[in-house]
Motif scaffolding. Sequence first.
Motif, PDB file in Angstrom:
ATOM      1  N   UNK A  27     -38.873  54.513  36.990  1.00  0.00           N
ATOM      2  CA  UNK A  27     -37.316  55.170  37.392  1.00  0.00           C
ATOM      3  C   UNK A  27     -37.048  56.266  38.451  1.00  0.00           C
ATOM      4  N   UNK A  28     -36.098  56.632  38.894  1.00  0.00           N
ATOM      5  CA  UNK A  28     -35.970  57.159  39.754  1.00  0.00           C
ATOM      6  C   UNK A  28     -34.078  57.381  40.361  1.00  0.00           C
ATOM      7  N   UNK A  29     -33.963  58.391  40.028  1.00  0.00           N
ATOM      8  CA  UNK A  29     -32.391  58.918  39.314  1.00  0.00           C
ATOM      9  C   UNK A  29     -32.425  59.860  40.584  1.00  0.00           C
ATOM     10  N   UNK A  30     -31.136  60.042  41.405  1.00  0.00           N
ATOM     11  CA  UNK A  30     -30.836  60.623  42.753  1.00  0.00           C
ATOM     12  C   UNK A  30     -29.096  61.037  42.027  1.00  0.00           C
ATOM     13  N   UNK A  31     -28.505  62.326  42.394  1.00  0.00           N
ATOM     14  CA  UNK A  31     -27.556  62.716  41.255  1.00  0.00           C
ATOM     15  C   UNK A  31     -26.824  63.353  43.104  1.00  0.00           C
ATOM     16  N   UNK A  32     -25.817  63.614  43.505  1.00  0.00           N
ATOM     17  CA  UNK A  32     -25.562  64.059  43.882  1.00  0.00           C
ATOM     18  C   UNK A  32     -23.853  64.444  44.218  1.00  0.00           C
ATOM     19  N   UNK A  33     -23.847  65.424  44.244  1.00  0.00           N
ATOM     20  CA  UNK A  33     -22.058  66.087  44.059  1.00  0.00           C
ATOM     21  C   UNK A  33     -21.971  66.543  45.048  1.00  0.00           C
ATOM     22  N   UNK A  34     -20.949  66.305  45.807  1.00  0.00           N
ATOM     23  CA  UNK A  34     -20.487  66.752  47.287  1.00  0.00           C
ATOM     24  C   UNK A  34     -19.574  68.344  46.756  1.00  0.00           C
ATOM     25  N   UNK A  35     -19.033  67.958  45.797  1.00  0.00           N
ATOM     26  CA  UNK A  35     -17.850  68.655  45.875  1.00  0.00           C
ATOM     27  C   UNK A  35     -16.786  68.418  44.287  1.00  0.00           C
ATOM     28  N   UNK A  36     -15.976  69.059  43.677  1.00  0.00           N
ATOM     29  CA  UNK A  36     -15.429  69.467  42.744  1.00  0.00           C
ATOM     30  C   UNK A  36     -15.009  67.839  41.954  1.00  0.00           C
ATOM     31  N   UNK A  43     -18.397  62.206  42.727  1.00  0.00           N
ATOM     32  CA  UNK A  43     -20.024  62.206  41.879  1.00  0.00           C
ATOM     33  C   UNK A  43     -20.658  60.991  42.242  1.00  0.00           C
ATOM     34  N   UNK A  44     -21.744  61.276  43.059  1.00  0.00           N
ATOM     35  CA  UNK A  44     -22.417  60.114  43.199  1.00  0.00           C
ATOM     36  C   UNK A  44     -23.605  59.802  42.364  1.00  0.00           C
ATOM     37  N   UNK A  45     -24.545  58.681  42.209  1.00  0.00           N
ATOM     38  CA  UNK A  45     -26.162  58.660  41.564  1.00  0.00           C
ATOM     39  C   UNK A  45     -26.238  57.178  42.349  1.00  0.00           C
ATOM     40  N   UNK A  46     -27.505  57.276  42.340  1.00  0.00           N
ATOM     41  CA  UNK A  46     -28.563  55.934  42.364  1.00  0.00           C
ATOM     42  C   UNK A  46     -29.534  55.799  41.833  1.00  0.00           C
ATOM     43  N   UNK A  47     -30.357  54.684  41.209  1.00  0.00           N
ATOM     44  CA  UNK A  47     -30.741  54.712  40.310  1.00  0.00           C
ATOM     45  C   UNK A  47     -32.064  53.269  40.977  1.00  0.00           C
ATOM     46  N   UNK A  48     -33.002  53.208  40.612  1.00  0.00           N
ATOM     47  CA  UNK A  48     -34.113  52.438  41.415  1.00  0.00           C
ATOM     48  C   UNK A  48     -35.180  52.302  40.122  1.00  0.00           C
ATOM     49  N   UNK A  49     -35.022  50.480  39.637  1.00  0.00           N
ATOM     50  CA  UNK A  49     -36.370  50.875  38.392  1.00  0.00           C
ATOM     51  C   UNK A  49     -37.486  49.883  38.321  1.00  0.00           C
ATOM     52  N   UNK A  50     -38.426  49.629  37.675  1.00  0.00           N
ATOM     53  CA  UNK A  50     -39.609  48.685  38.169  1.00  0.00           C
ATOM     54  C   UNK A  50     -39.427  49.091  36.593  1.00  0.00           C
ATOM     55  N   UNK A  51     -39.815  47.440  36.124  1.00  0.00           N
ATOM     56  CA  UNK A  51     -40.565  47.561  34.860  1.00  0.00           C
ATOM     57  C   UNK A  51     -41.674  46.513  34.467  1.00  0.00           C
ATOM     58  N   UNK A  52     -42.843  46.333  33.676  1.00  0.00           N
ATOM     59  CA  UNK A  52     -43.854  45.487  33.825  1.00  0.00           C
ATOM     60  C   UNK A  52     -44.271  46.001  32.614  1.00  0.00           C
ATOM     61  N   UNK A  53     -43.678  43.988  32.288  1.00  0.00           N
ATOM     62  CA  UNK A  53     -44.675  43.999  30.096  1.00  0.00           C
ATOM     63  C   UNK A  53     -45.796  43.118  29.968  1.00  0.00           C
ATOM     64  N   UNK A  54     -47.200  42.874  29.497  1.00  0.00           N
ATOM     65  CA  UNK A  54     -47.079  42.014  29.123  1.00  0.00           C
ATOM     66  C   UNK A  54     -47.706  41.770  27.586  1.00  0.00           C
TER      67      UNK A  54
END
Length: 975
Positions: free
Chosen positions: A366-375, A378-389
């Motif tokens: 998983x990768x999560x990026x947070x961006x807070x341009x001012x008070x 607030x923004x965040x973007x998240x991507x995930x890959x999961x594999x199970x067997x």
Amino acid sequence: MQRLDSSHRKLMLAGASALVLCLAAPSVVFAQQTAQDDQTVEEVVVTGQRAAIQSAQKIKQNAEQLVDSITSTDIGALPDRSVTEALQRVAGVTIARTSYGRDVDRISVEGSGVQVRGLSWVRGELNGRDSFSAKSGRSLSFEDVPPELMAGVDVYKNPSADLVEGGVGGTVNLRTRLPFDSAKRIMAFSADMSIGDMSKKWKPTGSALYSDRWDTNIGELGFLVSLSESQLASRTDTISVDPYFARTNLVAGRTVYVPGGFGYRSLDFERERKGIAAAVQWRPNDQWDAALTFLRSSASQASTERAVGFNPGSTNGPAAGTTFTYDSAGHFLKGTLAQSPGGNSLGSSTLDTRFADRSSVTSDYALKVNYNPNDKWAFSADIQYIYAKTKTVDFTVFNALGSDAAPATLDLTGDLPAITMNNNKAYTSNPASYYLSAAMDHHDRNDASEWAQRFDGAYTFDEGGWLRSFRFGVRNTYRESTTRETTYNWGAVAPSWSAPSINNLASYQGYYELYPFTNYFRGATNLPATFILPTASLVQNYAAGGALVAKLAASNGGWWGTFNGDYDSLTAGGSGGGVNRQKEKTLAAYALLRFGNEVSLWGEAREIDGNIGLRVVKTESEGKGLQLFSRNNTPTVPAAELAFGNGARRDLTGGRDYVSVLPSLNARLKITPQMFLRFAAAKSIVRPDFGQLQPFFSIGATNGYLNGSVCSTSIPDGAQSNCVFQYTATGGNPELKPTRSTQYDLAYEWYFASTGSLTATVFYKDIYNFVTNGVNTVKFTNNGVTRDVLVTQPYNAGHGTIKGFEVAYQQYFSFLPGALKGLGTQANFTYIDSEGARNAASNPYDTSQVSSLVGGARDDLPLEGLSKTSYNVAALYDLGKVSARLAYNWRERFLQTTSAANKNIPAWFDDYGQLDGSIFYTIDDNLKVGFQAVNLTNTKTKVLVSYPGNKAIGLTDTNWVVADRRYSIVLRGTF
């Protein structure tokens, strides 16, 4: 029905009394606690156990939703070897104790399933993202996750719009650590050795953590890695009495009830679990930060079982010259069983050795990026890959006595069944008395994967008004799940009438043994006899052992053979065998408004806050399966019927799209800064299991006999089948809708100290679109012929309600003098009731399960896994260098399954309570040593069965099980 033995009844009453005292105690001690808080805060250093309880209480107190939490110290404070075991300490949470729901003959010592408020529809998350095991690609096996990797676990009991949908029962979020969680470098380790008093094998567990952060010329960097490996060996012993049969031929003018047989087994279980969690965080400036995380957990569970069974069946009776003893209701109490009344033999035997090996791996990136341009923003973007067997190999080999055993005496008047075999040891110990009768195997190989992306934003309003912030977001997922399974393939190795004895099978030499069942039930019951069983080495290597047994079957008139690995060639469909391929896409959007302000109530200004939101999610599902027309091999039926039943096999594709609108409200009234009233309301969904969604139909004919123009199943003398009486089919249903709930919670919470609280919650869930099994007439066309087919498949039907309440209390008695100020207690109690709920067969393609649920025969049963009452009581001590906990967990009798394996009738777990404990001593600022113990009360698990349609039999005991007491020596260090 037998109840708990006297020692357990006393302990249960003591626990209930302690709970009452705990809940009564606040009126006496809260005032003292509040008055002395200012003096004691300087004296008590909050570390270890207290710090964990304080942290978990803060999470619950500050949350906008109804949340219960446990932290990493809580997880390690008791000998809870899995997240599942740790969760049973939470109010409203109970766990199952079988690895496979229908298999009530084999108990899981670690627990294997989680129910929240009586419902097993629990969504598992990892750091707020999807997490699942590959069995169905839908749910997470919490017992496969190393608890050593967790920072904490949160249980959400009523959702808000920003939580991912899918948990009608609740959502369990597993939290791992991040390097920025600490302001300094952390190096920590934990090592322990554990042993069971029955398994008598020492097994190690170890974990290590390294975390640090640095200021660099590209910003602040953090790195964390955590490793864990855990091994466990345990043993369970089981005595079984077969289900009862109503008999009218044993006592003149009276119906009595007699078991069909008896048996006993011993199961050695070994589990190895490994895990790694790693994270990199980067904060280049105050506006940006990012976290890249990875978690991999793998588990291997291997069990070796030896079992002995004698099953004379429904025709048995008292041996020659003996009589049975019954109670006033006509239930069998004791007697000497023969295959038939007045007989001189017991009948056929089942003597087997079984090995089952299940391995699973789940990897999460998983990768999560947070961006807070001012008070404000607030923004965040998240991507995930999961594999199970997952992969399972299950192999059983059966010996049998060549001649029928002598009648055996069964006595059910004591605390445990007493079995006396009347064969002499020279007979049961002689290989010439046995033949290699049969073998059975089962295989599955499953995998599932998902890509998930989400984007979230938030705007913070100016202070002073009712509006605090506005949150919004979108989430998209694409999931694939492939389940490959065989049936349980039983086949004869040698027919009993022509089988050679095992001492005459040259290639079988060295693969059987006189198994001693050492220290069976810790000596609490006498072994009836010693028998020759296949060796563990034969069944633990399927490739070699299976080839050997298949070769012996081919040369001795049997038909069992090994599996060739081709799942696609199987024709049973769904969980009954074959391949189930599923794809699922979701697109969700939510908006959530956080509010809060002061209002004038009862003459004072009081704060109200909370959130109101809406989540809308579209689901698109698609499955691939088969349509099978069983071949009609009766040439005398009309040509059209032969054309319809021609053995055709064709691919099927099916699925559905639907939109779910899920509003939610969470509101909190602060009566005082430490005393709250909460109200929550929400709609929630849980999607059907992938096994239920498979587009699959297996269509077969029941042939009949023409009587004039009417086709019936009545057989005229000398007649041959010359018509088709009925076509029937079992199938999945890709058109299933999700189960939906409308739920409400009203809670009172009083946080009177940093580690002291009293909370109570009333909850109500209105649940509809239950998935159950039913029968409908559907037209099918094959080879140009159309016929009505009676199809049994899952469908959505009716609704039910779940209601109840929870009460929880915790406190350290810091007002006590001297060393007593380290004393504390935790207690919680849960009551749950249900109405109108129905249970679906766990496998819609297994006709023995389906038939037991169709036609309303099970409508009077509660939901599976639902105990009306459950409670936890813990005595705590934490002062100076000593920290200790003694915890008792209890739950009331509950329905485990509507159709137990090999019995096909409902099975219940009786009331169960278990006492666990731990004590730790702090050597210095860096090292801590401890001792942990589980199952101090040596509690027996008792399984009961019920007989719908024959209430006179009622509930009867069928299994008595004991498991290890487990002891651990622990060393922990932090630097």
